[in-house]
Enzyme design. Sequence first.
Site: not given
Ligand code: G6Q
Length: 546
Positions: A208, A214, A269-270, A355, A386, A510
């Site tokens: 996003k 990463e 994001g989520r 989150e 199990h 981050k």
């Molecule tokens: C989700 C969070 C988090 C995010 C990641 C990736 O709600 O904000 O999990 O999706 O940190 O972020 P980017 O999509 O910006 O790389």
Amino acid sequence: MHLPPLTESPEYAALLAHHAEIAEVPVLSHFADDPGRFEALSFRLDDLLVDLSKHRLTPKTLSLLVALAEARGVPARRDAMFAGEHINTTEDRAVLHTALRNQSDRPVVLDGVDVMPEVRAVLDRVEAFVEAVRSGAWRGYTGQAITDVVSIGIGGSDLGPVMVTEALWPDHHPRLRVHYVSNVDGGHLHRTLQGLDPARTLFIVASKTFTTIETLTNAASAKAWLLASGAGDADVAKHFAALSTNEAGVRAFGIDPVNMFPFWDWVGGRYSVWSAIGTPVALAVGMDRFRALLAGAHAMDEHFRTAPLASNLPVLMALVGVWYVNCFGAEGLAVLPYDQGLHRLPAYLQQADMESNGKTVGLDGQRVRHHTGPIVFGEPGTNGQHAFYQLIHQGSRLIPCDFIAAAKARHPVAGHHPLLLANFFAQTEALMVGRGPEAAKAEVAGRPDAGTLWPHKVFAGSQPTTSVLFKTLDAYSLGRLIALYEHKIFVQGVIWGVNSFDQWGVELGKVLAKRLQPALAAGDLSAHDPSTAGLIEWYRALAAEA
Ligand code: G6Q
């Protein structure tokens, strides 16, 4: 709307008084008292059934909980979300993932502008891209069709697409394999790329913000891998696409904006699997199924928007969760899909729930005086049986569980599905019924150690479970299932008075790693606490060894 703290509301006090009366009543005795209990406490939306009758509650509990939801303003807040109000107050954003799956012809107006034309235009662009790659028309730099897609993203830009892709395995394209790389641990990328041919591999960089270290690190290494195979800079466009809100970042990385599929800041994001972030899913299962996923979610949106609270599935599931967290002090929630395809659902819901509602500061900036989101964990049944179910059956904590299954299998292997579902029903029954002292004694009667053994064979019972049962795990029912949980989480956030749509804890992470990384190589560690400094020194020593 200004609300008093939850713990001061009369509806909450009424709930606590009721809790004192019924908390210890065995669930089985509720069934004895009320022959219509299953009918009264199981709820349906088409083929989807949510059974709440195995919980430590009665219809009266649900009406007290519904009164609490009314008093906490759940309907108004729900309507505000659908109407595009900036309910994500700490980031001053609307929360409109529901617009991404809006199948109606109703406009979704955000700050005076209908977002639907843009939403549909992006979907159409994604569709053209997806069709080109799936049909083989899209060619790599040597002129060959794509056989492997590697989606690079993390967190919300990874967990949803991975979970959905895995769940819909019977629908995968016969030629195209879709892989996911999230961890900055180079082993993740390295292992994924082993055996892949760069000339037939397409990378989708899903971020996003397009600033996540990463993802950018993995994407840069992926690009280097492509170039090392003999591709030139001009070939990158044939092998990289981006899913992002940050066009400048995408350009700076070297991806042609023609291959960028955008979304918007009002998609968390989520909550983004419904947006262009779902492109890898569409590559794997086709655009028709991706649209069916959206349609399933929309069906749940319509139900959530219009059904009375007392028969509203996400509202009821939310309220049951509140009942355990705030009245029983339950700390966990186990998510137990009886479906191997849903093996990433617990991880997905861990993020969605923890989150969103892992917060202690309320919308008013004050610390809340009650617990909020539970610790979510889980594994597919029967594997979990199990492993950790022991603690659910006989441990010292109360762990409400969600059991989830489809009645029909999508594989051809005879005999397995009835056995799988027999385990589902047997576990929920055993957790509720338990085994009393008499039965335990009878089981060990005659053994020399019977006197000390029988207590180990006692199961308290009344361990609460929700059963979620539907016909088939296809794109439509999966969309509906995910939306069910999304709205459940939202309703809980409203009742707890927190903003379910920010994630300052994630933002902190981050920043921290970026700041600390230079210290790993060399330099003065005195700015760090003694433990961190000691660990870095030990790391330096080990890393320097031959
Ligand atoms: C989700 C969070 C988090 C995010 C990641 C990736 O709600 O904000 O999990 O999706 O940190 O972020 P980017 O999509 O910006 O790389």
